[in-house]
Motif scaffolding. Sequence first.
Motif, PDB file in Angstrom:
ATOM      1  N   UNK A  40       2.534  -7.256  10.136  1.00  0.00           N
ATOM      2  CA  UNK A  40       2.557  -8.476   9.339  1.00  0.00           C
ATOM      3  C   UNK A  40       2.994  -9.656  10.197  1.00  0.00           C
ATOM      4  N   UNK A  41       2.419 -10.807   9.917  1.00  0.00           N
ATOM      5  CA  UNK A  41       2.868 -12.055  10.529  1.00  0.00           C
ATOM      6  C   UNK A  41       3.656 -12.840   9.494  1.00  0.00           C
ATOM      7  N   UNK A  42       4.801 -13.358   9.881  1.00  0.00           N
ATOM      8  CA  UNK A  42       5.559 -14.247   8.993  1.00  0.00           C
ATOM      9  C   UNK A  42       5.406 -15.667   9.524  1.00  0.00           C
ATOM     10  N   UNK A  43       4.612 -16.467   8.832  1.00  0.00           N
ATOM     11  CA  UNK A  43       4.311 -17.829   9.260  1.00  0.00           C
ATOM     12  C   UNK A  43       4.829 -18.811   8.221  1.00  0.00           C
ATOM     13  N   UNK A  44       5.803 -19.615   8.623  1.00  0.00           N
ATOM     14  CA  UNK A  44       6.386 -20.602   7.715  1.00  0.00           C
ATOM     15  C   UNK A  44       6.843 -19.939   6.410  1.00  0.00           C
ATOM     16  N   UNK A  45       7.431 -18.742   6.545  1.00  0.00           N
ATOM     17  CA  UNK A  45       7.959 -18.044   5.386  1.00  0.00           C
ATOM     18  C   UNK A  45       6.921 -17.303   4.561  1.00  0.00           C
ATOM     19  N   UNK A  46       5.664 -17.277   5.037  1.00  0.00           N
ATOM     20  CA  UNK A  46       4.597 -16.594   4.299  1.00  0.00           C
ATOM     21  C   UNK A  46       4.159 -15.360   5.086  1.00  0.00           C
ATOM     22  N   UNK A  47       4.018 -14.234   4.373  1.00  0.00           N
ATOM     23  CA  UNK A  47       3.617 -12.986   5.020  1.00  0.00           C
ATOM     24  C   UNK A  47       2.102 -12.838   4.965  1.00  0.00           C
ATOM     25  N   UNK A  48       1.500 -12.732   6.165  1.00  0.00           N
ATOM     26  CA  UNK A  48       0.043 -12.720   6.278  1.00  0.00           C
ATOM     27  C   UNK A  48      -0.410 -11.557   7.160  1.00  0.00           C
ATOM     28  N   UNK A  49      -1.709 -11.219   7.005  1.00  0.00           N
ATOM     29  CA  UNK A  49      -2.337 -10.224   7.866  1.00  0.00           C
ATOM     30  C   UNK A  49      -3.085 -10.930   8.990  1.00  0.00           C
ATOM     31  N   UNK A  50      -2.938 -10.412  10.185  1.00  0.00           N
ATOM     32  CA  UNK A  50      -3.648 -10.977  11.336  1.00  0.00           C
ATOM     33  C   UNK A  50      -5.057 -10.396  11.360  1.00  0.00           C
ATOM     34  N   UNK A  51      -5.930 -10.911  10.526  1.00  0.00           N
ATOM     35  CA  UNK A  51      -7.265 -10.333  10.373  1.00  0.00           C
ATOM     36  C   UNK A  51      -8.092 -10.456  11.651  1.00  0.00           C
ATOM     37  N   UNK A  52      -7.838 -11.504  12.446  1.00  0.00           N
ATOM     38  CA  UNK A  52      -8.586 -11.632  13.696  1.00  0.00           C
ATOM     39  C   UNK A  52      -8.133 -10.581  14.707  1.00  0.00           C
ATOM     40  N   UNK A  53      -6.846 -10.272  14.707  1.00  0.00           N
ATOM     41  CA  UNK A  53      -6.352  -9.201  15.558  1.00  0.00           C
ATOM     42  C   UNK A  53      -6.940  -7.861  15.148  1.00  0.00           C
ATOM     43  N   UNK A  54      -7.031  -7.631  13.841  1.00  0.00           N
ATOM     44  CA  UNK A  54      -7.634  -6.388  13.351  1.00  0.00           C
ATOM     45  C   UNK A  54      -9.101  -6.313  13.756  1.00  0.00           C
ATOM     46  N   UNK A  55      -9.796  -7.440  13.641  1.00  0.00           N
ATOM     47  CA  UNK A  55     -11.206  -7.476  14.040  1.00  0.00           C
ATOM     48  C   UNK A  55     -11.360  -7.133  15.524  1.00  0.00           C
ATOM     49  N   UNK A  56     -10.506  -7.715  16.357  1.00  0.00           N
ATOM     50  CA  UNK A  56     -10.583  -7.421  17.795  1.00  0.00           C
ATOM     51  C   UNK A  56     -10.346  -5.940  18.072  1.00  0.00           C
ATOM     52  N   UNK A  57      -9.393  -5.333  17.356  1.00  0.00           N
ATOM     53  CA  UNK A  57      -9.114  -3.910  17.561  1.00  0.00           C
ATOM     54  C   UNK A  57     -10.297  -3.056  17.104  1.00  0.00           C
ATOM     55  N   UNK A  58     -10.918  -3.431  15.998  1.00  0.00           N
ATOM     56  CA  UNK A  58     -12.094  -2.702  15.529  1.00  0.00           C
ATOM     57  C   UNK A  58     -13.218  -2.793  16.556  1.00  0.00           C
TER      58      UNK A  58
END
Length: 475
Positions: A40-58
């Motif tokens: 998980x990424x915590x950006x400005x207090x918001x928890x998000x998925x690094x979808x671009x990182x996941x895409x690169x791994x795929x």
Amino acid sequence: METKHFIAVDLGATSGRVILATVGAESLETETLHRFPNRLLCLDGKYCWNIYGLYEEIVEGLRLAGRRSVRIESIGIDTWGVDMAFVAEDGTLAGLPRSYRDPYTDGIPEAFFGKMPRREVYDRTGIQFMNFNSLYQLCAARKEGCAALKHASKILFMPDALSYLLTGEAVCEYTVLSTSQFMNPHTKRPDAELLAAAGIDASLFPRVVMPGERIGVLTDAAARDTGLGKLPVIAVAGHDTGSAVAAVPAENERFAYLSSGTWSLMGIEAAEPVIDDRTYTLNFTNEGGVDGTVRLLKNITGMWLLEQCRAAWTKEGKEYSYPEIMRMTEAAAPSGATIDPDAAEFAAPTDMPAAIRAYCREHGLNEPADDGAMMRLIFDSLAAKYAEVLRKLQGLAPFEIECLHVIGGGAQNDLLNRMTATACGIPVVAGPSEATALGNVMVQARTAGMAGSLAEMRQRIRRSIATKRYNPEKQ
């Protein structure tokens, strides 16, 4: 029958894998080509998925597949449910998908019930109430004034967003849509009136596809980058539990399943949704499965309690291996009384052993005398909880439940499986532990003409993997 090869992308909330599967007339083999973390990424207090990182791994996993001297038939992607990505007018993703772990939905369901009564929401969807359901995430995003949602031209669930990045084609896969709490389970489409109450236009969701339908082919860039060419991407059961249940090696329909891991899901497979006073009161959920089936199930806390205790013990300098945990648990005396694994106190404590001891004091139970007794209490409590939910399912099922199939990582937990069989009073059949990947693969294999019905898919899995049967023991 010709041997064929498929790629399954299986993403969980903490890690992901790209798997190469080889399917023959009497064989089914898998090899993990690439494994990677999902943080998980915590950006400005918001928890998000690094979808671009996941895409690169795929894509890295697909590159590894491209270097093999085998012909790949197709790719399928499954992930967890409820979370969504927003697509801007120019076709790019607008921001990062928010995670269901983000507390921004706290209090949102109660506010929504002021617009549409709680019972009506359940009658329209058949989905159990959880703060992080997609419906409440959309309400929370609107409340925040989320610019990505305000300017979205499409909304995609996580497996569909990753397929979109690979193919440029936008779809809404049925099984993952069914986790949202805004799908009509009879039409299998988004409920426009319910979404309107949330301030969302139903047209933002693209065409609904069923497991086995073709989404598209790899974009020119992805085809070149991976070396796989214009490979088809197939919609599997995009929700990972949907894929896992498709891999239950059942001989007939008279079974219950327990998808067992950090969290557990116990249910039955039904032809139609079961939405009535009983399921509403018990907060059971109706989620989509392969071939339009319905997974009538209950979410249960699983090995979360033990994993969090293990983390706390590690901080104290006590490193217990799983074989040690099994020996210590079996050596400890039966607990006598049990705790409720689903109690709110255990959702996110900073110290799980302390939380369990506090729960025992609060409820007049004997506190565990040592770590072995704590382990035994957890195992006894999980087995008792599974038995409790199974009894409820037996009251709801239109058939006699003859056995409980345990799939997922928990299928390898010999001690808990034995305890579960005894507590439930019916045989437990454990395996496969890699159910999600196998279900993903077999949907693709069926699309390629290697199986017919869901029963035939399960028969192929039953012939190809080893299972272990546990009969109830006398107490």
